[in-house]
Motif scaffolding. Structure first.
Motif, short mmCIF file in Angstrom:
data_model
loop_
_atom_site.label_atom_id
_atom_site.label_comp_id
_atom_site.label_asym_id
_atom_site.label_seq_id
_atom_site.Cartn_x
_atom_site.Cartn_y
_atom_site.Cartn_z
N GLU A 96 9.99 1.65 -14.78
CA GLU A 96 8.76 2.35 -15.15
C GLU A 96 7.70 2.22 -14.06
O GLU A 96 7.02 3.21 -13.72
CB GLU A 96 8.21 1.80 -16.47
CG GLU A 96 9.03 2.21 -17.68
CD GLU A 96 8.49 1.62 -18.97
OE1 GLU A 96 8.59 2.29 -20.02
OE2 GLU A 96 7.97 0.47 -18.95
N ILE A 97 7.55 1.03 -13.49
CA ILE A 97 6.57 0.82 -12.41
C ILE A 97 6.95 1.65 -11.19
O ILE A 97 6.09 2.25 -10.54
CB ILE A 97 6.47 -0.67 -12.06
CG1 ILE A 97 5.89 -1.45 -13.23
CG2 ILE A 97 5.61 -0.87 -10.81
CD1 ILE A 97 5.90 -2.96 -13.03
N SER A 133 3.94 5.24 0.16
CA SER A 133 3.96 4.75 -1.23
C SER A 133 4.23 3.25 -1.26
O SER A 133 3.61 2.51 -2.03
CB SER A 133 5.01 5.50 -2.06
OG SER A 133 4.65 6.84 -2.25
N LYS A 134 5.16 2.80 -0.44
CA LYS A 134 5.45 1.36 -0.35
C LYS A 134 4.22 0.61 0.17
O LYS A 134 3.83 -0.44 -0.36
CB LYS A 134 6.65 1.09 0.55
CG LYS A 134 6.94 -0.39 0.77
CD LYS A 134 8.07 -0.59 1.74
CE LYS A 134 8.28 -2.08 2.04
NZ LYS A 134 7.09 -2.70 2.68
N MET A 135 3.61 1.17 1.23
CA MET A 135 2.41 0.54 1.79
C MET A 135 1.30 0.44 0.75
O MET A 135 0.66 -0.60 0.60
CB MET A 135 1.92 1.37 3.00
CG MET A 135 0.61 0.89 3.60
SD MET A 135 -0.03 1.97 4.91
CE MET A 135 -0.65 3.36 3.92
N ASP A 159 12.06 -8.84 -8.26
CA ASP A 159 11.83 -7.61 -9.03
C ASP A 159 10.96 -6.62 -8.25
O ASP A 159 11.19 -5.41 -8.28
CB ASP A 159 11.16 -7.93 -10.37
CG ASP A 159 12.02 -8.83 -11.24
OD1 ASP A 159 13.24 -8.59 -11.32
OD2 ASP A 159 11.47 -9.78 -11.84
N GLN A 160 9.96 -7.15 -7.55
CA GLN A 160 9.09 -6.28 -6.76
C GLN A 160 9.86 -5.63 -5.61
O GLN A 160 9.59 -4.49 -5.24
CB GLN A 160 7.90 -7.07 -6.23
CG GLN A 160 6.92 -7.47 -7.32
CD GLN A 160 5.72 -8.24 -6.79
OE1 GLN A 160 5.23 -7.96 -5.70
NE2 GLN A 160 5.27 -9.24 -7.55
N ARG A 164 10.27 -1.65 -4.90
CA ARG A 164 10.06 -1.02 -3.59
C ARG A 164 11.27 -0.19 -3.18
O ARG A 164 11.13 0.89 -2.59
CB ARG A 164 9.78 -2.09 -2.53
CG ARG A 164 8.44 -2.81 -2.72
CD ARG A 164 8.17 -3.76 -1.56
NE ARG A 164 6.98 -4.57 -1.84
CZ ARG A 164 7.01 -5.79 -2.36
NH1 ARG A 164 8.20 -6.35 -2.66
NH2 ARG A 164 5.89 -6.44 -2.59
N GLU A 165 12.47 -0.70 -3.47
CA GLU A 165 13.68 0.06 -3.15
C GLU A 165 13.73 1.37 -3.91
O GLU A 165 14.16 2.40 -3.38
CB GLU A 165 14.92 -0.79 -3.47
CG GLU A 165 15.11 -1.97 -2.53
CD GLU A 165 16.25 -2.88 -2.98
OE1 GLU A 165 16.74 -2.68 -4.12
OE2 GLU A 165 16.63 -3.78 -2.21
N GLN A 166 13.30 1.33 -5.17
CA GLN A 166 13.24 2.56 -5.97
C GLN A 166 12.22 3.54 -5.40
O GLN A 166 12.45 4.75 -5.37
CB GLN A 166 12.87 2.21 -7.41
CG GLN A 166 13.92 1.45 -8.18
CD GLN A 166 14.98 2.37 -8.75
OE1 GLN A 166 14.67 3.32 -9.46
NE2 GLN A 166 16.22 2.11 -8.43
N ILE A 167 11.08 3.02 -4.96
CA ILE A 167 10.03 3.87 -4.41
C ILE A 167 10.47 4.52 -3.10
O ILE A 167 10.24 5.71 -2.87
CB ILE A 167 8.74 3.05 -4.19
CG1 ILE A 167 8.12 2.66 -5.54
CG2 ILE A 167 7.73 3.82 -3.35
CD1 ILE A 167 6.95 1.70 -5.43
#
Length: 350
Positions: A96-97, A133-135, A159-160, A164-167
């Motif tokens: 979701e995040i 987006s990652k930045m 988890d973060q 980031r991998e998803q983003i």
């Protein structure tokens, strides 16, 4: 919006015009209530289309809320239907995040900035909005001191990293919910199809809720992939047909192209001047902001009016171009040609 208790959590309810009343996790609400996310209210989802379609005023803000909702919805369906997958509630929260933050790196007028302006302003520089987006995700956490909030809900460094991998987007051999590079079937598209059709006045012929009813995770060629029943092939063909319709009738509309070409030329001209302020009193050019999250936080579609209201002589050419748009004195097509190469996915995605 209002608050309602769900188990041990207090979630917020958002009334979305596309998905109805949706529940948002308190950690996601903390992210939403930051300047880095709130800037999405002033980023048009489909760039210059608003200058052609009066209803195409939807912004990245509501799109990200929708993707967050759909990502959680699909993950919960898979969790309930296939307990053997061991999908935890924290896994769902991370997805979701990722859905919520996948587009916080878009610049003014969305893909106009990363697909048209940056390649012209910085030739040869490899950059895409997912990098921003990652930045911005990292800056959002530190600038708003959200580390304790992430810890509160058990979202640790591992988890973060997953978020980031998803983003950033998955590798070609993986199948993800938010962004699916393998076959292009993902919740990001489902939301913008429905949302853009709503604003453009084009009928949405794809039912993402039906697809989720038939979704299963199956091992295919030594990798797990989200699959659907064979009888749903026609439904998926319809999804890509709708995407083609949106590109032909809206995203690549000749007048939209003319407007966006003029905005790009105006931004290129304005890029010679440092006009984006920082807290320390210094200023950045538009293209310099992609490396500076503080400056990028202030970079939205409002740059259009910042240039218009400026009296700097260095911005005269940019002002003239934007004033021409407001007077509908647009570029005209004097000829066309057929490209020798097949357009890549990133050339056409929205």
């Amino acid at each position: 919006m209002s608050k309602i208790g769900r188990a041990h959590l207090v979630v917020q309810i958002f009334n979305d015009p596309i998905h109805g009343h949706i529940e948002v996790h308190p950690l996601c609400v903390k992210i939403i209530d930051t300047p880095q996310f709130q800037r999405l209210r002033d980023l048009k989802q489909i760039g210059g289309c608003y200058f052609v379609y009066p209803g195409a005023s939807n912004n990245r803000f509501e799109h990200c809320l929708g993707v967050c909702h759909l990502a959680g919805q699909l993950a919960r369906i898979l969790q309930k239907r296939q307990p053997e997958l061991d999908i935890s509630d924290k896994d769902i929260l991370c997805v979701e995040i990722a859905g919520l933050c996948h587009d916080i790196g878009h610049g003014p007028f969305s893909h106009l900035f990363d697909a048209k302006f940056i390649p012209e302003a910085l030739p040869g520089f490899k950059w895409k909005h997912e990098d921003a987006s990652k930045m911005m995700f990292d800056f959002l956490i530190t600038d708003n001191k959200l580390e304790e909030e992430f810890e509160k809900y058990g979202v640790d460094d591992k988890d973060q990293t997953f978020i980031r991998e998803q983003i950033l987007g998955p590798q070609k051999d993986t199948n993800r919910i938010v962004a699916n590079e393998r076959n292009g079937i993902d919740v990001d598209k489902w939301d913008y199809f429905a949302r853009d059709c709503h604003g453009l006045g084009i009928k949405n012929t794809f039912d993402h809720n039906r697809f989720m009813k038939f979704a299963r995770v199956i091992k295919v060629n030594d990798s797990f992939q989200i699959c659907s029943r064979d009888k749903e092939a026609e439904t998926l063909y319809g999804m890509f047909q709708l995407r083609s319709v949106l590109h032909r009738r809206a995203y690549k509309h000749r007048v939209c192209n003319a407007v966006e070409a003029m905005i790009v030329d105006a931004l290129i001209s304005a890029n010679k001047v440092e006009i984006v302020p920082k807290k320390d009193g210094t200023c950045l050019t538009l293209s310099e902001c992609i490396k500076d999250p503080e400056g990028y936080t202030k970079l939205t579609d409002s740059i259009f009016h910042v240039i218009l209201m400026s009296t700097k002589p260095e911005l005269e050419m940019a002002r003239t171009l934007l004033e021409r748009i407001l007077h509908r004195q647009l570029y005209r097509c004097v000829g066309d040609t057929t490209p020798k190469r097949t357009p890549k996915e990133e050339d056409t995605e929205v």
